[in-house]
Design a protein around this motif. Structure first.
Motif, PDB file in Angstrom:
ATOM      1  N   TRP A   1       0.832  -1.204   0.000  1.00 54.78           N
ATOM      2  CA  TRP A   1       0.000   0.000   0.000  1.00 54.78           C
ATOM      3  C   TRP A   1       0.871   1.260   0.000  1.00 54.78           C
ATOM      4  CZ3 TRP A   1       0.120   3.387   4.117  1.00 54.78           C
ATOM      5  CH2 TRP A   1      -0.870   4.377   4.133  1.00 54.78           C
ATOM      6  N   MET A   2       1.890   1.241   0.873  1.00 50.90           N
ATOM      7  CA  MET A   2       2.809   2.370   0.964  1.00 50.90           C
ATOM      8  C   MET A   2       3.503   2.626  -0.368  1.00 50.90           C
ATOM      9  SD  MET A   2       3.543   4.135   3.716  1.00 50.90           S
ATOM     10  CE  MET A   2       5.299   4.387   3.990  1.00 50.90           C
ATOM     11  N   ARG A   3       3.948   1.520  -0.962  1.00 53.38           N
ATOM     12  CA  ARG A   3       4.742   1.607  -2.168  1.00 53.38           C
ATOM     13  C   ARG A   3       3.901   2.154  -3.331  1.00 53.38           C
ATOM     14  NH1 ARG A   3       9.724  -0.229  -3.351  1.00 53.38           N
ATOM     15  NH2 ARG A   3      10.070  -0.845  -5.522  1.00 53.38           N
ATOM     16  N   ILE A   4       2.635   1.744  -3.357  1.00 50.26           N
ATOM     17  CA  ILE A   4       1.763   2.233  -4.440  1.00 50.26           C
ATOM     18  C   ILE A   4       1.648   3.748  -4.361  1.00 50.26           C
ATOM     19  CG2 ILE A   4      -0.604   2.229  -5.329  1.00 50.26           C
ATOM     20  CD1 ILE A   4      -0.847  -0.640  -4.395  1.00 50.26           C
ATOM     21  N   HIS A   5       1.451   4.240  -3.133  1.00 55.65           N
ATOM     22  CA  HIS A   5       1.334   5.687  -2.980  1.00 55.65           C
ATOM     23  C   HIS A   5       2.640   6.387  -3.338  1.00 55.65           C
ATOM     24  CE1 HIS A   5      -2.632   6.639  -1.354  1.00 55.65           C
ATOM     25  NE2 HIS A   5      -2.626   5.392  -0.952  1.00 55.65           N
ATOM     26  N   TRP A   6       3.725   5.821  -2.830  1.00 52.76           N
ATOM     27  CA  TRP A   6       5.023   6.486  -2.982  1.00 52.76           C
ATOM     28  C   TRP A   6       5.512   6.454  -4.427  1.00 52.76           C
ATOM     29  CZ3 TRP A   6       7.044  10.033  -0.322  1.00 52.76           C
ATOM     30  CH2 TRP A   6       8.400  10.355  -0.453  1.00 52.76           C
ATOM     31  N   ARG A   7       5.265   5.347  -5.121  1.00 49.12           N
ATOM     32  CA  ARG A   7       5.838   5.195  -6.452  1.00 49.12           C
ATOM     33  C   ARG A   7       4.867   5.492  -7.575  1.00 49.12           C
ATOM     34  NH1 ARG A   7      10.680   2.428  -6.335  1.00 49.12           N
ATOM     35  NH2 ARG A   7      10.866   3.129  -8.489  1.00 49.12           N
ATOM     36  N   VAL A   8       3.567   5.406  -7.326  1.00 52.51           N
ATOM     37  CA  VAL A   8       2.597   5.586  -8.420  1.00 52.51           C
ATOM     38  C   VAL A   8       1.753   6.847  -8.233  1.00 52.51           C
ATOM     39  CG1 VAL A   8       0.659   4.566  -9.664  1.00 52.51           C
ATOM     40  CG2 VAL A   8       2.477   3.091  -8.758  1.00 52.51           C
ATOM     41  N   ILE A   9       1.117   6.973  -7.072  1.00 54.84           N
ATOM     42  CA  ILE A   9       0.103   8.023  -6.931  1.00 54.84           C
ATOM     43  C   ILE A   9       0.730   9.387  -6.666  1.00 54.84           C
ATOM     44  CG2 ILE A   9      -2.036   8.652  -5.776  1.00 54.84           C
ATOM     45  CD1 ILE A   9      -2.399   5.722  -5.075  1.00 54.84           C
ATOM     46  N   ILE A  10       1.651   9.440  -5.690  1.00 54.96           N
ATOM     47  CA  ILE A  10       2.249  10.736  -5.378  1.00 54.96           C
ATOM     48  C   ILE A  10       3.009  11.319  -6.580  1.00 54.96           C
ATOM     49  CG2 ILE A  10       3.911  11.947  -3.893  1.00 54.96           C
ATOM     50  CD1 ILE A  10       2.993  10.246  -1.592  1.00 54.96           C
ATOM     51  N   PRO A  11       3.809  10.501  -7.300  1.00 52.63           N
ATOM     52  CA  PRO A  11       4.467  11.081  -8.486  1.00 52.63           C
ATOM     53  C   PRO A  11       3.467  11.676  -9.474  1.00 52.63           C
ATOM     54  CG  PRO A  11       5.443   8.984  -7.956  1.00 52.63           C
ATOM     55  CD  PRO A  11       4.272   9.143  -7.043  1.00 52.63           C
ATOM     56  N   HIS A  12       2.301  11.033  -9.591  1.00 51.60           N
ATOM     57  CA  HIS A  12       1.316  11.553 -10.523  1.00 51.60           C
ATOM     58  C   HIS A  12       0.707  12.859 -10.019  1.00 51.60           C
ATOM     59  CE1 HIS A  12      -1.315  11.018 -13.973  1.00 51.60           C
ATOM     60  NE2 HIS A  12      -2.236  11.603 -13.241  1.00 51.60           N
TER      61      HIS A  12
ATOM     62  N   MET B   1     -21.517   3.369   6.063  1.00 54.60           N
ATOM     63  CA  MET B   1     -22.058   4.363   5.139  1.00 54.60           C
ATOM     64  C   MET B   1     -21.112   4.546   3.967  1.00 54.60           C
ATOM     65  SD  MET B   1     -22.425   8.389   5.866  1.00 54.60           S
ATOM     66  CE  MET B   1     -20.792   8.869   5.394  1.00 54.60           C
ATOM     67  N   ILE B   2     -19.826   4.718   4.305  1.00 53.80           N
ATOM     68  CA  ILE B   2     -18.866   4.935   3.231  1.00 53.80           C
ATOM     69  C   ILE B   2     -18.222   3.600   2.876  1.00 53.80           C
ATOM     70  CG2 ILE B   2     -16.683   6.030   2.643  1.00 53.80           C
ATOM     71  CD1 ILE B   2     -17.549   8.346   4.452  1.00 53.80           C
ATOM     72  N   ARG B   3     -18.524   3.121   1.680  1.00 49.65           N
ATOM     73  CA  ARG B   3     -17.939   1.859   1.265  1.00 49.65           C
ATOM     74  C   ARG B   3     -16.708   2.168   0.435  1.00 49.65           C
ATOM     75  NH1 ARG B   3     -18.185  -1.754  -2.729  1.00 49.65           N
ATOM     76  NH2 ARG B   3     -19.280  -0.222  -3.995  1.00 49.65           N
ATOM     77  N   ALA B   4     -15.583   1.828   0.987  1.00 50.09           N
ATOM     78  CA  ALA B   4     -14.342   2.169   0.310  1.00 50.09           C
ATOM     79  C   ALA B   4     -14.104   1.219  -0.846  1.00 50.09           C
ATOM     80  CB  ALA B   4     -13.191   2.101   1.296  1.00 50.09           C
ATOM     81  N   ARG B   5     -14.045   1.797  -2.017  1.00 53.55           N
ATOM     82  CA  ARG B   5     -13.812   0.997  -3.203  1.00 53.55           C
ATOM     83  C   ARG B   5     -12.321   1.048  -3.526  1.00 53.55           C
ATOM     84  NH1 ARG B   5     -14.796   2.686  -8.420  1.00 53.55           N
ATOM     85  NH2 ARG B   5     -15.798   4.540  -7.629  1.00 53.55           N
ATOM     86  N   GLY B   6     -11.739  -0.105  -3.754  1.00 53.17           N
ATOM     87  CA  GLY B   6     -10.339  -0.124  -4.177  1.00 53.17           C
ATOM     88  C   GLY B   6      -9.366   0.059  -3.035  1.00 53.17           C
ATOM     89  N   ALA B   7      -9.849   0.163  -1.808  1.00 53.43           N
ATOM     90  CA  ALA B   7      -8.913   0.267  -0.697  1.00 53.43           C
ATOM     91  C   ALA B   7      -9.086  -0.966   0.168  1.00 53.43           C
ATOM     92  CB  ALA B   7      -9.184   1.524   0.125  1.00 53.43           C
ATOM     93  N   ASP B   8      -7.993  -1.419   0.741  1.00 55.84           N
ATOM     94  CA  ASP B   8      -8.069  -2.618   1.564  1.00 55.84           C
ATOM     95  C   ASP B   8      -8.858  -2.295   2.816  1.00 55.84           C
ATOM     96  OD1 ASP B   8      -6.423  -3.748  -0.326  1.00 55.84           O
ATOM     97  OD2 ASP B   8      -4.643  -2.935   0.670  1.00 55.84           O
ATOM     98  N   GLY B   9      -9.521  -3.315   3.346  1.00 58.93           N
ATOM     99  CA  GLY B   9     -10.455  -3.166   4.448  1.00 58.93           C
ATOM    100  C   GLY B   9     -10.108  -2.155   5.514  1.00 58.93           C
ATOM    101  N   TRP B  10      -9.125  -2.450   6.349  1.00 63.34           N
ATOM    102  CA  TRP B  10      -8.888  -1.555   7.496  1.00 63.34           C
ATOM    103  C   TRP B  10      -8.299  -0.231   7.060  1.00 63.34           C
ATOM    104  CZ3 TRP B  10      -3.863  -0.154   8.761  1.00 63.34           C
ATOM    105  CH2 TRP B  10      -2.840  -0.892   8.145  1.00 63.34           C
ATOM    106  N   MET B  11      -7.541  -0.253   5.977  1.00 66.86           N
ATOM    107  CA  MET B  11      -7.006   1.013   5.467  1.00 66.86           C
ATOM    108  C   MET B  11      -8.151   1.925   5.047  1.00 66.86           C
ATOM    109  SD  MET B  11      -3.977   1.575   5.815  1.00 66.86           S
ATOM    110  CE  MET B  11      -4.121   3.311   5.570  1.00 66.86           C
ATOM    111  N   GLY B  12      -9.127   1.287   4.359  1.00 65.48           N
ATOM    112  CA  GLY B  12     -10.295   2.023   3.895  1.00 65.48           C
ATOM    113  C   GLY B  12     -11.059   2.612   5.056  1.00 65.48           C
ATOM    114  N   ARG B  13     -11.132   1.842   6.146  1.00 65.83           N
ATOM    115  CA  ARG B  13     -11.881   2.329   7.296  1.00 65.83           C
ATOM    116  C   ARG B  13     -11.182   3.540   7.916  1.00 65.83           C
ATOM    117  NH1 ARG B  13     -13.136  -2.729   9.987  1.00 65.83           N
ATOM    118  NH2 ARG B  13     -14.002  -3.174   7.933  1.00 65.83           N
TER     119      ARG B  13
END
Lengths: 359, 293
Positions: A265-276, B1-13
């Motif tokens: 998760w960290m890596r996706i943000h650091w390498r993909v999303i933040i650069p964009h 209420m907020i269903r996080a799409r594309g985020a892993d469970g606890w991260m989304g929460r």
């Protein structure tokens, strides 16, 4: 020139004339010349004290005149004596002396006017004053670091929100969230700042909470904290929209692909999303920093008497001391700071000016 | 209420909780300010509740100075509108239609956009200094000119965005079939630009009304609504200022909602979702920002 003729061929003389005149007036008369004149102002001062030599000269002339007048009076007395010998010689002498007095009196008004009329002296004196004034320099440095802090906090606060709205929120949710951001965004800066006064004042909510926890209250307004909190709140949304606009263009498949390939998760943000998000972050940082460094409303409302900020120093040069030249030099200091910050951001985020300010 | 799409469970929460906190942060202070406007206390507070009252709203209407401020703000707003919109349109035409070299185009664009990127107080200061040379002191006129320097740039961005979507061949065709330049402008260009002109006028006016940093330097001894608010806060703050804030926020929210609805309807009609979303529109135009990419 060719471009203008080509434009005229298509739109006619009237429209061409209007376009050229309006753009020239705006560009030169409202932007370039005022800035140039402000810069020119910062490089001179009115000297009222340089005239020590002139003062001495005037003093000497007054004394000369006194001496001459004394001599004339002596001659008059001599002439009034019934047994005055060589009256003609004395008369001639008197005429000479009167002539000298007249010569002195002719010179005096001009010289005295020179003393009262200050002289424009060009030089960097105003800047020197700014640089060696410990107080003003420390306020300037405080303004810089406070603006950097506000910018960093704004970026940290905004990134998750922008990311959520751009890529996590569902199709129904996103427009509603945007609307919820737009409403406070539309509320005036002055009012948004004012809202915090009721929280940070001595008996405000923040101190009420602190005391409820058994802690001593805190003098937010005099400790610069009030201004930093207020600026963060007032300018945070200027970060969200640019970052959101940048993130919105990121193809979600890129995130999916990174995840499929096992990126954390960290890596996706650091390498993909933040650069964009970089161009958006650059714009957001520039806007927030400018607004913070140039903020006048927030220090005025949330700054206590012991919390003085650079814009207030500039203001007092203009309106308390009526020294516009000094004020112009201080304003140039602020302008230079902002230009340097833009250049730094362009370096840091590797974006070009066209990316930042694209029409 | 907020269903996080594309985020892993606890991260989304966690993200959802964060978002709730963020909106609490955004609206909390505004709600507190609103509440204080109804508190029957001599100074604005919500911690010492003295009972509900509407007297601060009544005081608002009795305040003469405030009305002078509003009047001045309106005058400046109209002046800015009359200056900024024609300037912005002219610059947009020049930038999109004149075949300038890349360098000179960038130069013109850079200069015209620079006031947006400069701190507002600098615009007020340079205006004040410049006009002093012509014997014009701080006042309504200078506030108008100072504000125009950057508001015209917003108008320019709006017009440029619109003009870039304009089909130039329409003009060519009209000229080819013998239309005069005036006719082309009045029959083709103007109708196409009408929405942008309206938006620019509203934008210029609103921007002018709420401007403080530029105005405070250029206004001299005069007062506008915003100057009046700041002065009230500094000298003897009463909940009357909160009442004023509530009125202004109500107007703002109504305008924001009305515009947003209008924009959505427009979007549905034209179906140009992506293009319109990226254009500089009034959503950002309450305080338009420069758009990346």
């Amino acid at each position: 020139m060719h471009a203008i003729l080509d434009f005229r061929r298509r739109y006619g003389s009237l429209l061409t004339g209007y376009v050229l005149v309006a753009v020239a007036v705006w560009m030169l008369g409202i932007i370039v010349l005022p800035q140039a004149v402000m810069m020119e102002y910062s490089f001179w001062r009115l000297d009222r004290s340089h005239s020590a030599a002139l003062d001495a000269e005037i003093e000497r002339l007054y004394m000369d005149r006194q001496k001459l007048e004394r001599q004339i009076r002596t001659i008059d007395r001599e002439l009034r004596k019934p047994d005055a010998s060589d009256a003609a010689g004395l008369e001639a002498q008197k005429v000479l002396l009167v002539g000298q007095v007249a010569a002195i009196e002719a010179r005096l008004p001009e010289m005295e006017e020179q003393v009262t009329r200050p002289v424009k002296v060009y030089g960097a004196d105003n800047y020197v004053h700014f640089l060696i004034s410990e107080l003003h320099w420390s306020i300037f440095l405080k303004t810089i670091w406070a603006s950097v802090i506000v910018t960093v906090i704004a970026a940290v606060i905004c990134y998750p929100v922008a990311y959520y709205i751009a890529h996590v929120a569902s199709g129904h949710q996103a427009p509603l969230l945007m609307l919820a951001l737009i409403v406070p965004y539309w509320v005036n800066e002055l009012l948004r700042t004012l809202a915090w006064l009721m929280i940070l004042s001595e008996n405000g909510i923040a101190n009420l909470l602190l005391r409820a926890l058994g802690l001593p209250g805190f003098d937010w307004l005099n400790a610069d904290a009030g201004v930093i909190i207020g600026m963060t709140y007032a300018y945070v949304l200027f970060m969200i929209f640019p970052v959101y606009n940048a993130l919105e263009t990121l193809d979600r498949n890129q995130i999916e692909a990174a995840r499929d390939l096992g990126a954390s998760w960290m890596r996706i943000h650091w390498r993909v999303i933040i650069p964009h998000a970089k161009p958006g972050l650059a714009v957001g940082c520039i806007l927030v920093f400018m607004l913070a460094a140039g903020s006048f409303a927030v220090p005025q409302i949330l700054g206590g008497v012991r919390s003085v900020w650079f814009t207030q120093v500039i203001y007092s040069w203009f309106y308390d001391h009526s020294n516009w030249n000094m004020g112009a030099a201080y304003a140039m200091g602020l302008l230079t700071l902002c230009i340097l910050f833009v250049l730094l951001m362009m370096r840091l985020f590797r974006v070009r000016l066209e990316d930042i300010a694209r029409g | 209420m907020i269903r996080a799409r594309g985020a892993d469970g606890w991260m989304g929460r966690i993200l959802s909780i964060y978002l709730v906190l963020f909106f609490f942060y955004m609206f909390g202070p505004l709600i507190i300010m609103t509440l204080a406007a109804f508190n029957d206390s001599p100074y604005p507070t919500v911690t010492q509740w003295q009972g509900w009252t509407l007297r601060w709203f009544a005081a608002l209407f009795a305040d003469r100075e405030l009305w002078v401020g509003i009047q001045n703000s309106l005058l400046i707003g109209i002046g800015v509108m009359l200056l900024a919109v024609p300037c912005g349109l002219a610059a947009a035409l020049l930038l999109t239609r004149m075949r300038l070299s890349r360098t000179s185009r960038n130069l013109v664009y850079g200069i015209l956009v620079s006031p947006v990127l400069a701190p507002g107080i600098l615009l007020g200061i340079s205006t004040l200094i410049f006009w002093q040379n012509f014997g014009v002191g701080g006042g309504l006129l200078l506030a108008t000119i100072g504000q125009t320097s950057f508001i015209a740039a917003y108008c320019m961005l709006l017009f440029t965005a619109r003009l870039q979507r304009f089909d130039v061949t329409l003009e060519e065709a009209a000229l080819d079939v013998g239309a005069s330049h005036t006719q082309v402008f009045r029959r083709i260009m103007l109708p196409f630009l009408r929405p942008a002109i309206l938006t620019s006028c509203v934008l210029a006016f609103l921007q002018s009304m709420e401007n403080y940093n530029t105005t405070v330097f250029a206004i001299g001894g005069e007062r506008t609504l915003m100057i009046e608010i700041a002065a009230n806060v500094r000298h003897g703050l009463t909940p009357m200022v909160n009442a004023l804030a509530v009125v202004l926020i109500a107007v703002t929210v109504a305008l924001a909602l009305a515009y947003e609805l209008h924009r959505r309807m427009e979007l549905r009609r034209t179906g140009r979702r992506a293009a319109a979303a990226r254009a500089v529109d009034l959503r950002l135009a309450g305080k338009p920002t420069l758009q990346p990419t």
